[in-house]
Design a protein around this motif. Structure first.
Motif: not given
Length: 447
Positions: A302-318
């Protein structure tokens, strides 16, 4: 077929949000990838115009494709907590002068204040509505919103805004009314859908079956996985009731994925035109091969708001390759639980850091000497704090409860209406629960 034929102008003229497809199932894979790649470049360009964001991610100028996001360092909840407003404008792109302010303890229990622009908020709501078209067909018409309307919380208002876009008749009940009262409204008004935490929704239909099941068609959940125990309990009294995710979303990133009728309980299609999802090794942070499990990183485009690159959200997944009977060209994200640092209990998030911070007041400083157990006896649970013989003697349940009072989420877990007992036990480490890999976690939940 050109990508542009599947996109439409933003809802408000002049919005600087990314381009989104109306329905992902109408796109070909090449069109989706072109749309995603364009949005990545737009996001990077906007971030480069923000000196504070550019300073944090100095390698941004070299990112021109989603695969090159791996050049950037991972963003942890601790990083975000330290750099979020009002103490810092490190992540702000548009100055944060207008928009929606919400708070999240996210995946770590660390308080983070998010400044979401109104443009981004509209995008979040549109993604929620888009996903709901695939998750709940036919669309809900009379919906009880039973999410928790917390102070500066986003889930309750997110549901309300999505229901406005469907559109549906919304009953904003929150999580406080008694089950009997909710059941009465379901019966009187013919409510066909409940949006709630899995525990709340499961308790409603299992305790008020006679007044709810004849009317309800579905339960849409948010905040935590349903779990097989709850699914079995619901199926036992209402086998025809559809149980599906409202959205796979976080306060920080907005919607990440959605469910169609053909995916399993732990799968979501990824909103690939709106986010980039990566799977990395939990120990090294390095990308893992396709189909291998690891920690989930999310980059909102998104080009508005806050920049969050490669944010670790705390889930494990595949991440699994595209291919679904619904026709969606997107990758599918299979959730495999939480990482070892956090767990979610009835939408409240417990983190190891917060727990150890409070226990340190009582002289418990080594995580290996304690285990916080949540033991479900559906629809209720018991909480045990196990302490090893190495911890100071004489630590009582009352003393721990007092120490945890300032840790808001943990306090809610041990005092909530579904918690029938909280105890502290001093015991040998052989009594601590172990994972399938014979590891002893600080946080343990038995469903």
């Amino acid at each position: 077929m050109a990508t542009e034929t599947h996109t439409r102008p933003n809802d408000v003229a002049g919005d600087d949000t990314i381009r989104l497809a109306d329905r992902l199932s109408t796109l070909s894979r090449p069109d989706l990838e072109r749309l995603r790649d364009d949005n990545v470049r737009a996001m990077v360009a906007a971030a480069l115009n923000s000196p504070s964001v550019h300073r944090r991610w100095s390698a941004l100028a070299h990112v021109t494709h989603p695969s090159e996001l791996a050049r950037l360092p991972m963003l942890t909840p601790q990083d975000l907590a330290e750099g979020c407003p009002p103490g810092s404008d490190e992540f702000l792109i548009d100055g944060g002068e207008t928009g929606l302010v919400i708070r999240s303890s996210g995946t770590s229990g660390l308080d983070k204040v998010l400044y979401h622009s109104w443009q981004f908020t509209r995008q979040v709501n549109r993604l929620g509505a888009r996903g709901l078209h695939d998750a709940a067909s036919p669309l809900p018409r009379r919906v009880a919103n039973c999410m928790h309307p917390a102070e500066l919380g986003g889930a309750f208002t997110f549901v309300q805004d999505v229901l406005q876009l469907i559109p549906a008749l919304a009953f904003p009940l929150g999580s406080k009314p008694a089950m009997a009262h909710i059941a009465e409204l379901v019966s009187e008004h013919g409510i066909d859908t409940i949006v709630a935490s899995p525990s709340h929704g499961a308790e409603l239909v299992t305790t008020e079956t006679a007044r709810t099941v004849p009317h309800l068609r579905r339960i849409l959940y948010m905040g935590e996985p349903v779990g097989q125990v709850r699914r079995d309990a619901i199926a036992a009294v209402a086998p025809e009731l559809t149980v599906r995710s409202f959205a796979y979303s976080t306060t920080e990133t907005g919607p990440i994925g959605y469910q169609c009728a053909h995916v399993s309980a732990t799968e979501h299609h990824v909103h690939e035109d709106a986010v980039v999802v990566e799977i990395v090794d939990e120990s090294t942070g390095e990308p893992v091969p396709a189909g291998r499990p690891g920690a989930v990183l999310v980059t909102p485009l998104t080009t508005t708001g806050m920049a969050l690159f490669r944010y670790w959200i705390g889930d494990r997944g595949r991440l699994d390759p595209p291919g679904c009977a619904c026709g969606s060209p997107t990758q599918r994200l299979t959730l495999l639980g939480r990482t070892g640092q956090t767990l979610i209990v009835d939408t409240w998030k417990v983190s190891t850091d917060h727990l150890m911070e409070r226990l340190a007041l009582l002289g418990v400083v080594d995580p290996a000497d304690c285990q916080f157990q949540v033991l479900w006896e559906f629809p209720h649970y018991r909480v045990k704090l196990l302490l090893s013989p190495r911890t100071p003697a004489g630590i009582t349940t009352a003393a721990v409860a007092e120490a945890l009072h300032a840790a808001h989420h943990i306090h809610q877990v041990i005092t909530g209406p579904r918690c029938v007992e909280f105890t502290v036990e001093r015991t040998g480490l052989e009594k601590f629960a172990q994972t399938e890999r014979n590891k002893v976690p600080v946080l343990y939940q038995r469903m």
